[in-house]
Design a protein around this motif. Structure first.
Motif, short mmCIF file in Angstrom:
data_model
loop_
_atom_site.label_atom_id
_atom_site.label_comp_id
_atom_site.label_asym_id
_atom_site.label_seq_id
_atom_site.Cartn_x
_atom_site.Cartn_y
_atom_site.Cartn_z
N GLU A 14 0.68 7.09 1.86
CA GLU A 14 -0.50 7.91 2.13
C GLU A 14 -1.65 7.06 2.67
O GLU A 14 -2.35 7.45 3.61
CB GLU A 14 -0.95 8.67 0.88
CG GLU A 14 0.02 9.75 0.43
CD GLU A 14 1.20 9.19 -0.36
OE1 GLU A 14 1.12 8.04 -0.86
OE2 GLU A 14 2.22 9.89 -0.44
N ASP A 15 -1.86 5.87 2.08
CA ASP A 15 -2.91 4.97 2.57
C ASP A 15 -2.61 4.48 3.99
O ASP A 15 -3.50 4.37 4.82
CB ASP A 15 -3.09 3.77 1.64
CG ASP A 15 -3.78 4.13 0.34
OD1 ASP A 15 -4.41 5.22 0.27
OD2 ASP A 15 -3.70 3.33 -0.60
N ILE B 42 0.85 -1.18 0.00
CA ILE B 42 0.00 0.00 0.00
C ILE B 42 0.89 1.24 0.00
O ILE B 42 2.06 1.18 0.37
CB ILE B 42 -0.97 0.02 1.20
CG1 ILE B 42 -0.21 0.15 2.53
CG2 ILE B 42 -1.88 -1.20 1.19
CD1 ILE B 42 -1.10 0.42 3.72
N SER B 43 0.33 2.35 -0.38
CA SER B 43 1.11 3.59 -0.42
C SER B 43 1.30 4.14 1.00
O SER B 43 0.53 3.80 1.91
CB SER B 43 0.38 4.64 -1.27
OG SER B 43 -0.80 5.06 -0.60
#
Length: 188
Positions: free
Chosen positions: A13-14, A10-11
């Motif tokens: 940011e996520d 996942i990023s």
């Protein structure tokens, strides 16, 4: 199977977004490995064991305090209450003078820098684990602030949630009918 073998990551940011809904207690860690005192605010303190009394926290590689905290044999973890929010902000602010003349601090008889107004545990570092740009530090508590040292028996907790400071009060407590934690886990 490694994380990259199981699929895409996942990023950042996520990941940050997910943790914004997870409140955390606030602490300040202080240490001096011989080059002067350092302090950092952390929201990752967790109890590991009660016997022996052991805790852990994460220190980011991006903090200027981390090299000293990583190399210190002993340190002090201050578990902050709501009336210590300014101290929490001080430890979180980049480049702040955390041990200046206008800050109430001292040294324990064993030499560690500490903030005498906060609840604290002095500990011996027993493990360090490097994890992707951070270090998890495991500490065995060897001394605690004396209970009769003028500290509130029931301090108002300080929490960090969604990039803001919060206090937990009796008004924030859910009634037992809404929060059946104890019923689910068999504790009363």
């Amino acid at each position: 199977m490694t994380a990259t073998q199981s699929g895409p990551r996942i990023s950042t940011e996520d990941f940050r977004f997910a943790f914004r809904s997870h409140p955390a207690g606030v602490a300040i860690v202080t240490a001096d490995a011989g080059d002067g005192p350092v302090a950092m605010t952390v929201s990752s303190v967790a109890s590991v064991s009660i016997d022996p009394p052991t805790l852990m926290f994460s220190a980011s590689a991006g903090s200027s305090s981390t090299p000293t905290i990583r190399s210190a044999e002993t340190l002090v973890v201050h578990l902050l209450a709501a009336d210590h929010v300014e101290l929490a902000k001080l430890g979180a602010r980049r480049g702040a003078e955390r041990f200046g003349d206008d800050v109430h601090w001292g040294r324990l008889p064993t030499g560690e820098p500490f903030y005498p107004d906060a609840n604290w545990l002095r500990g011996r570092v027993i493990r360090r684990l490097d994890v992707e740009g951070a270090t998890i530090i495991v500490v065995e508590a060897v001394e605690a602030r004396p209970r009769d040292d003028g500290m509130s028996v029931d301090p108002t907790p300080l929490a960090y949630h969604n990039r803001h400071w919060h206090v937990l009060t009796d008004r924030s407590m859910l009634p037992p009918a809404v929060a059946p934690f104890y019923a689910v886990y068999g504790r009363e």
